[in-house]
Motif scaffolding. Structure first.
Motif, PDB file in Angstrom:
ATOM      1  N   ILE A 140       0.859  -1.183   0.000  1.00  0.00           N
ATOM      2  CA  ILE A 140       0.000   0.000   0.000  1.00  0.00           C
ATOM      3  C   ILE A 140       0.893   1.230   0.000  1.00  0.00           C
ATOM      4  O   ILE A 140       1.719   1.416   0.891  1.00  0.00           O
ATOM      5  N   MET A 141       0.718   2.064  -1.005  1.00  0.00           N
ATOM      6  CA  MET A 141       1.501   3.293  -1.093  1.00  0.00           C
ATOM      7  C   MET A 141       0.575   4.490  -1.156  1.00  0.00           C
ATOM      8  O   MET A 141      -0.335   4.542  -1.992  1.00  0.00           O
ATOM      9  N   GLU A 142       0.780   5.441  -0.240  1.00  0.00           N
ATOM     10  CA  GLU A 142       0.048   6.701  -0.347  1.00  0.00           C
ATOM     11  C   GLU A 142       0.822   7.608  -1.287  1.00  0.00           C
ATOM     12  O   GLU A 142       1.918   8.075  -0.962  1.00  0.00           O
ATOM     13  N   GLY A 143       0.254   7.833  -2.455  1.00  0.00           N
ATOM     14  CA  GLY A 143       0.925   8.680  -3.433  1.00  0.00           C
ATOM     15  C   GLY A 143       0.925  10.129  -3.001  1.00  0.00           C
ATOM     16  O   GLY A 143       1.856  10.876  -3.290  1.00  0.00           O
ATOM     17  N   GLY A 144      -0.139  10.547  -2.297  1.00  0.00           N
ATOM     18  CA  GLY A 144      -0.227  11.919  -1.824  1.00  0.00           C
ATOM     19  C   GLY A 144      -0.535  12.891  -2.951  1.00  0.00           C
ATOM     20  O   GLY A 144      -1.008  12.509  -4.025  1.00  0.00           O
ATOM     21  N   ILE A 152       3.332   6.671 -10.789  1.00  0.00           N
ATOM     22  CA  ILE A 152       2.197   5.751 -10.655  1.00  0.00           C
ATOM     23  C   ILE A 152       2.388   4.563 -11.589  1.00  0.00           C
ATOM     24  O   ILE A 152       2.159   3.409 -11.204  1.00  0.00           O
ATOM     25  N   HIS A 153       2.819   4.832 -12.804  1.00  0.00           N
ATOM     26  CA  HIS A 153       3.075   3.745 -13.756  1.00  0.00           C
ATOM     27  C   HIS A 153       4.235   2.873 -13.275  1.00  0.00           C
ATOM     28  O   HIS A 153       4.215   1.648 -13.457  1.00  0.00           O
ATOM     29  N   GLU A 154       5.223   3.480 -12.650  1.00  0.00           N
ATOM     30  CA  GLU A 154       6.349   2.715 -12.120  1.00  0.00           C
ATOM     31  C   GLU A 154       5.875   1.799 -10.992  1.00  0.00           C
ATOM     32  O   GLU A 154       6.290   0.641 -10.901  1.00  0.00           O
ATOM     33  N   PHE A 155       4.992   2.328 -10.139  1.00  0.00           N
ATOM     34  CA  PHE A 155       4.424   1.506  -9.071  1.00  0.00           C
ATOM     35  C   PHE A 155       3.666   0.315  -9.650  1.00  0.00           C
ATOM     36  O   PHE A 155       3.705  -0.795  -9.130  1.00  0.00           O
ATOM     37  N   VAL A 164      -1.768  -1.508  -4.095  1.00  0.00           N
ATOM     38  CA  VAL A 164      -2.644  -0.371  -4.372  1.00  0.00           C
ATOM     39  C   VAL A 164      -1.873   0.908  -4.096  1.00  0.00           C
ATOM     40  O   VAL A 164      -1.072   0.983  -3.163  1.00  0.00           O
ATOM     41  N   ILE A 165      -2.089   1.900  -4.948  1.00  0.00           N
ATOM     42  CA  ILE A 165      -1.518   3.218  -4.733  1.00  0.00           C
ATOM     43  C   ILE A 165      -2.662   4.209  -4.607  1.00  0.00           C
ATOM     44  O   ILE A 165      -3.565   4.245  -5.452  1.00  0.00           O
ATOM     45  N   ILE A 166      -2.657   4.976  -3.516  1.00  0.00           N
ATOM     46  CA  ILE A 166      -3.718   5.953  -3.250  1.00  0.00           C
ATOM     47  C   ILE A 166      -3.309   7.266  -3.908  1.00  0.00           C
ATOM     48  O   ILE A 166      -2.247   7.819  -3.607  1.00  0.00           O
ATOM     49  N   ILE A 174      -5.535   2.835 -14.817  1.00  0.00           N
ATOM     50  CA  ILE A 174      -4.498   2.198 -14.010  1.00  0.00           C
ATOM     51  C   ILE A 174      -5.170   1.284 -12.995  1.00  0.00           C
ATOM     52  O   ILE A 174      -5.884   1.734 -12.099  1.00  0.00           O
ATOM     53  N   LYS A 175      -4.951   0.018 -13.140  1.00  0.00           N
ATOM     54  CA  LYS A 175      -5.667  -1.006 -12.368  1.00  0.00           C
ATOM     55  C   LYS A 175      -5.531  -0.833 -10.870  1.00  0.00           C
ATOM     56  O   LYS A 175      -6.505  -0.993 -10.127  1.00  0.00           O
ATOM     57  N   ASN A 176      -4.330  -0.524 -10.391  1.00  0.00           N
ATOM     58  CA  ASN A 176      -4.071  -0.543  -8.959  1.00  0.00           C
ATOM     59  C   ASN A 176      -4.110   0.833  -8.302  1.00  0.00           C
ATOM     60  O   ASN A 176      -3.634   0.996  -7.177  1.00  0.00           O
TER      61      ASN A 176
END
Length: 216
Positions: A140-144, A152-155, A164-166, A174-176
């Protein structure tokens, strides 16, 4: 000197929301089927989720912050960094300890803002790194705010199925990515873990992490 008004408001919110919060957390615990997940996050999200679900800290990413770029580097090389020595960063300019993991992919800087000493932070980091279950990992990554789309694409390419990236904006292709509309002029660091009004739910609870963790 009086506390900041936002701190006072959050204090009374905690008191008022105690009962609905307990009810909500109890319901989530009953819903959860995966009782031993390893949650890797770039900030305190992992610790809050595991605490609210009354689960063991099977992850080193507790009470700390890793910047977004370093976090992606860390999870891309998780096994390697988990075996790396954590060393203290001297003269970091922070009022709390900062550590460095060194690996072939580069350095990963970790800010231990809830620890009084580097020794205490390192002890917990090493202990909890040994608990990682590589067959039951959730990222779980909070993109902020203002996160570059390239990041985001790299994640999206990190080698984990459950991730999941918030984000601060919708990314339907972007699926996740999970969009959370809290990153506006009223945003403050850590807001995602605060209670939303008097509902007993955190802003983080907009994301159904129980359903996410049950994807085994």
């Amino acid at each position: 000197m009086f506390p900041h008004p936002k701190k006072i408001i959050r204090f009374f919110q905690r008191i008022v929301v105690l009962l609905p919060s307990k009810v909500f957390r109890s319901r989530n615990r009953r819903r959860l089927s995966n009782q031993n997940p390893t949650i890797i996050s770039n900030n305190c999200i992992a610790g809050i989720i595991l605490h609210d679900l009354n689960l063991r800290f099977n992850t080193p990413t507790i009470n700390m912050i890793i910047n977004r770029t370093d976090f992606i580097r860390y999870v891309n090389n998780l096994k390697s960094y988990s075996g790396s020595d954590l060393v203290e960063k001297n003269n970091s300019g922070k009022k709390y300890p900062v550590g460095i993991l060194k690996g072939e992919a580069g350095e990963v800087e970790i800010e231990f803002m809830h620890y009084e000493s580097f020794e205490a932070a390192k002890e917990k980091w090493v202990e909890r790194s040994k608990r990682i279950d590589y067959d039951n990992i959730f990222i779980i990554m909070e993109g902020g705010s203002d996160i570059p789309v390239s990041l985001i694409h790299e994640f999206e390419t990190i080698p984990y199925r459950n991730k999941v990236i918030i984000t601060d904006a919708p990314h339907p292709k972007i699926k996740n990515a999970f969009y959370m509309s809290i990153y506006d002029e009223n945003y403050y660091p850590g807001m995602i873990l605060a209670y939303e009004g008097l509902s007993g739910r955190r802003y983080l609870d907009r994301f159904d992490y129980v359903e996410f963790l049950n994807q085994t």
